[in-house]
Write an enzyme that holds these catalytic residues in place. Sequence first.
Site, PDB file in Angstrom:
ATOM      1  N   GLY A 218      62.153  43.763 115.397  1.00 34.15           N
ATOM      2  CA  GLY A 218      61.966  45.199 115.502  1.00 34.15           C
ATOM      3  C   GLY A 218      62.444  45.727 116.843  1.00 34.15           C
ATOM      4  CB  CYS A 219      63.426  49.129 117.893  1.00 35.64           C
ATOM      5  SG  CYS A 219      62.115  50.098 117.102  1.00 35.64           S
ATOM      6  CE1 TYR A 220      58.417  51.899 120.905  1.00 38.68           C
ATOM      7  CE2 TYR A 220      57.798  51.811 118.586  1.00 38.68           C
ATOM      8  CZ  TYR A 220      58.024  52.543 119.739  1.00 38.68           C
ATOM      9  OH  TYR A 220      57.848  53.904 119.725  1.00 38.68           O
TER      10      TYR A 220
ATOM     11  CB  ALA B  22      62.208  47.165 124.293  1.00 35.83           C
TER      12      ALA B  22
END
Length: 336
Positions: free
Chosen positions: A155-157, A160
Amino acid sequence: MLKTILVGATGYTGAELAHYITKHPELELAGLYVSEHSLDAGKPFSSLYGHLLGVVDQTIEPLAVSNIKNICDDVDIVVLATAHEVSHDIAAEFLAQDTVVFDLSGAFRVNDPAFYENYYGFKHNFDKELQSAVYGLAEWASADIAEANLIAVPGCYPTASLSALKPLAKHGLISTDQKPIINAVSGVSGAGRKASLASAFCEVSHAPYGVFNHRHQPEISTHLGHEVIFTPHLGSFKRGILATINVKLAAGVTPEQVTAAYQEAYQDQPMVRLLPSGWPSIKAVEKTAYCDLAWQQQGQDLIVVSAIDNLLKGAAAQAMQCINIRFGFAMTTSLV
C-alpha cells in the site's frame, strides 16, 4: 517482448501503469481491461486520460471471468489494479494460466487469513496463493520477488512508512519500550477515481481518518516486525504522501549508527533518495517514482520524514520496480 495485460485499467493507478508499460522497452501492452459491466468498456483509453492521447489509444475491453483462459493466450504478465475483493477472486485464475501476477490491491499483502476478515471484511478463500505471495517492497524483497509468481504490491502509506523504518528495525535501533508513531497525509487521489462526497472539491479538508483502525496499520506492523501507531490524514491536494514518524531509539544509539543504517540500506537503491540537507516535500516527489527520506536525532528521539507520490512509488512505479526485478531488467527501466 513480454505481453502484459492490465486489469482495472481506468483508475488513477491504472492510467499510470498503462503509461509505464507502454514506455517499457521490454513490455508490450496487450490489453486494457475493466469489469464486464463498466461504462468505460469500448472507449479509447485516451478518451479518459487526454494526456495519453497518441500514447495509449487502445480500446478498453470488458473482462468476463469465464474468458480469462482465452485472453491469457501468450500473456506473460498480469497487473491487477482492481478492488481487493476482485483481486482475491481472480488472481488464482490468472496464475493457473502460467502468468506472473502483480496485484496492487490488499488481497495478498499479509499471509494471515484472519487479517482479511478483521480489516477487509471478507473471508480469504485462497490460502495456497496467500502463503506463496511475496510482499513487493522493492528495495527490501528483491531476492523473493525474483522467484515469485504472485507479487503483492504494498500500500501507499506502508511504502512511505516502511521505507523510513526498516533500516532502523534491521539494525535493532528501535526501542521496544515505545511504538513508532506515524502521522501521514495523503492526496485525494488515494481515495480513487469514483465520485464521493468526502472527496468532492468543496468538502475536502485536512483531517485525520481511520484512527486506530486503518487497515494499513497492521500491514505496516507485520512487515516491520514492530507494532506501530498509525494515523492517516486526508489532505486537500491531488497526489503525494508525507509521513512524519516519531521513533524512540534503543538506549545508546548514536547519530552515526542511524546514518549508517540508512546508507547501508539505500546506497545502491536508485529510487530512494537520502537528502543531504532539508526535509522531504510532496512537491519534490510528485509525479516521480522516488521516495525521499531525511531524519534528525535528539537523544533517544528520532524524527524521520518520508515523501512519495502515492500513485507512483506508492502504487504504479513500485509495481514496475517489481516487474523489473522479477524479469531481470534494470530497476529504473521505464521509471526515469
